[in-house]
Design a protein around this motif. Structure first.
Motif, PDB file in Angstrom:
ATOM      1  N   ILE A  39      11.806  -0.818   3.247  1.00 16.20           N
ATOM      2  CA  ILE A  39      11.469   0.467   2.640  1.00 16.20           C
ATOM      3  C   ILE A  39      11.750   1.599   3.618  1.00 16.20           C
ATOM      4  O   ILE A  39      11.744   1.399   4.832  1.00 16.20           O
ATOM      5  CB  ILE A  39       9.986   0.543   2.190  1.00 16.20           C
ATOM      6  CG1 ILE A  39       9.043   0.503   3.402  1.00 16.20           C
ATOM      7  CG2 ILE A  39       9.662  -0.510   1.167  1.00 16.20           C
ATOM      8  CD1 ILE A  39       7.615   0.890   3.084  1.00 16.20           C
ATOM      9  N   THR A  40      12.014   2.761   3.054  1.00 16.75           N
ATOM     10  CA  THR A  40      12.082   3.999   3.818  1.00 16.75           C
ATOM     11  C   THR A  40      11.014   4.907   3.233  1.00 16.75           C
ATOM     12  O   THR A  40      11.003   5.165   2.026  1.00 16.75           O
ATOM     13  CB  THR A  40      13.465   4.661   3.689  1.00 16.75           C
ATOM     14  OG1 THR A  40      14.459   3.737   4.138  1.00 16.75           O
ATOM     15  CG2 THR A  40      13.541   5.933   4.524  1.00 16.75           C
ATOM     16  N   THR A  41      10.107   5.353   4.089  1.00 15.35           N
ATOM     17  CA  THR A  41       9.018   6.188   3.612  1.00 15.35           C
ATOM     18  C   THR A  41       9.487   7.631   3.459  1.00 15.35           C
ATOM     19  O   THR A  41      10.578   7.996   3.917  1.00 15.35           O
ATOM     20  CB  THR A  41       7.814   6.130   4.576  1.00 15.35           C
ATOM     21  OG1 THR A  41       8.231   6.566   5.869  1.00 15.35           O
ATOM     22  CG2 THR A  41       7.254   4.719   4.664  1.00 15.35           C
ATOM     23  N   ILE A  42       8.660   8.440   2.843  1.00 16.64           N
ATOM     24  CA  ILE A  42       9.002   9.843   2.606  1.00 16.64           C
ATOM     25  C   ILE A  42       9.223  10.580   3.918  1.00 16.64           C
ATOM     26  O   ILE A  42      10.075  11.464   4.002  1.00 16.64           O
ATOM     27  CB  ILE A  42       7.904  10.514   1.751  1.00 16.64           C
ATOM     28  CG1 ILE A  42       7.933   9.906   0.357  1.00 16.64           C
ATOM     29  CG2 ILE A  42       8.092  12.022   1.670  1.00 16.64           C
ATOM     30  CD1 ILE A  42       6.823  10.347  -0.544  1.00 16.64           C
ATOM     31  N   ARG A  52       0.831  -1.204   0.000  1.00 12.46           N
ATOM     32  CA  ARG A  52       0.000   0.000   0.000  1.00 12.46           C
ATOM     33  C   ARG A  52       0.872   1.263   0.000  1.00 12.46           C
ATOM     34  O   ARG A  52       0.595   2.224  -0.718  1.00 12.46           O
ATOM     35  CB  ARG A  52      -0.944  -0.032   1.199  1.00 12.46           C
ATOM     36  CG  ARG A  52      -2.093   0.918   1.126  1.00 12.46           C
ATOM     37  CD  ARG A  52      -3.162   0.688   2.171  1.00 12.46           C
ATOM     38  NE  ARG A  52      -2.662   0.449   3.521  1.00 12.46           N
ATOM     39  CZ  ARG A  52      -2.647  -0.731   4.138  1.00 12.46           C
ATOM     40  NH1 ARG A  52      -3.094  -1.804   3.520  1.00 12.46           N
ATOM     41  NH2 ARG A  52      -2.171  -0.850   5.361  1.00 12.46           N
ATOM     42  N   GLN A  53       1.952   1.249   0.790  1.00 15.25           N
ATOM     43  CA  GLN A  53       2.870   2.397   0.822  1.00 15.25           C
ATOM     44  C   GLN A  53       3.485   2.633  -0.552  1.00 15.25           C
ATOM     45  O   GLN A  53       3.627   3.771  -0.996  1.00 15.25           O
ATOM     46  CB  GLN A  53       3.976   2.166   1.865  1.00 15.25           C
ATOM     47  CG  GLN A  53       3.496   2.095   3.296  1.00 15.25           C
ATOM     48  CD  GLN A  53       2.963   3.420   3.781  1.00 15.25           C
ATOM     49  OE1 GLN A  53       3.590   4.452   3.636  1.00 15.25           O
ATOM     50  NE2 GLN A  53       1.782   3.384   4.371  1.00 15.25           N
ATOM     51  N   ILE A  54       3.838   1.543  -1.230  1.00 13.89           N
ATOM     52  CA  ILE A  54       4.433   1.650  -2.568  1.00 13.89           C
ATOM     53  C   ILE A  54       3.405   2.219  -3.546  1.00 13.89           C
ATOM     54  O   ILE A  54       3.690   3.145  -4.306  1.00 13.89           O
ATOM     55  CB  ILE A  54       4.951   0.277  -3.055  1.00 13.89           C
ATOM     56  CG1 ILE A  54       6.134  -0.176  -2.198  1.00 13.89           C
ATOM     57  CG2 ILE A  54       5.346   0.338  -4.531  1.00 13.89           C
ATOM     58  CD1 ILE A  54       6.563  -1.605  -2.430  1.00 13.89           C
ATOM     59  N   GLN A  55       2.189   1.670  -3.526  1.00 14.32           N
ATOM     60  CA  GLN A  55       1.151   2.090  -4.473  1.00 14.32           C
ATOM     61  C   GLN A  55       0.709   3.535  -4.237  1.00 14.32           C
ATOM     62  O   GLN A  55       0.321   4.225  -5.175  1.00 14.32           O
ATOM     63  CB  GLN A  55      -0.050   1.148  -4.385  1.00 14.32           C
ATOM     64  CG  GLN A  55       0.265  -0.227  -4.906  1.00 14.32           C
ATOM     65  CD  GLN A  55      -0.810  -1.249  -4.584  1.00 14.32           C
ATOM     66  OE1 GLN A  55      -1.675  -1.019  -3.748  1.00 14.32           O
ATOM     67  NE2 GLN A  55      -0.738  -2.394  -5.259  1.00 14.32           N
TER      68      GLN A  55
END
Length: 145
Positions: free
Chosen positions: A71-74, A50-53
């Motif tokens: 992953i590293t989020t914004i 979901r974070q990627i999409q």
């Protein structure tokens, strides 16, 4: 025996065990630093997808052999998830390709590492030095007894 030498002989037996305990603590801390460097928060795979999409991923690494994505989020948070299906890496790679994270993504097919990094070499050298010092102290301690 004078009073000064008597007080020195009383302090000496206490000093050796304290140094030994200190050395053991240093070895344990160094070992923890060497072997426990995982600072990613565990998440489930649908959350990661979901974070990627939703284009909230700054960077990502797909570790195919370990069946794990990091992953590293914004906003700077770091997450990892694992999978069991062998085709999941391809799905995640396709999702990353479509989303195009700002800092990019990496796909690691093989994680075999023969060479150590500078941090691992330093911590290993510290561990060896502390172990040598502790073994010498123990030999001296046994001889004094």
């Amino acid at each position: 025996m004078t009073e000064a030498s008597a007080s020195r002989s009383r302090k000496r037996p206490l000093r050796k065990p304290v140094l030994l305990v200190l050395a053991v603590v240093i070895v344990l801390l160094a070992a923890l630093a060497l072997f426990n460097r995982d600072d990613y928060e565990q998440a489930d795979l649908p959350f990661i997808t979901r974070q990627i999409q939703e284009h909230k991923v700054w960077s990502a690494t797909v570790r195919d052999q370990e069946q794990r994505i990091e992953i590293t989020t914004i906003d700077g948070k770091r997450f990892q998830a694992e999978w069991e299906k062998p085709d999941k890496a391809r799905e995640l790679t396709d999702a990353l390709r479509k989303a195009e994270p700002k800092s990019g993504y990496t796909i690691e097919v093989s994680t075999t590492r023969l060479l150590l990094g500078p941090f691992e070499i330093f911590v290993g050298a510290v561990l060896v030095a502390v172990l040598v010092a502790v073994s010498r102290r123990l030999r001296r301690f046994q001889k004094d007894r």
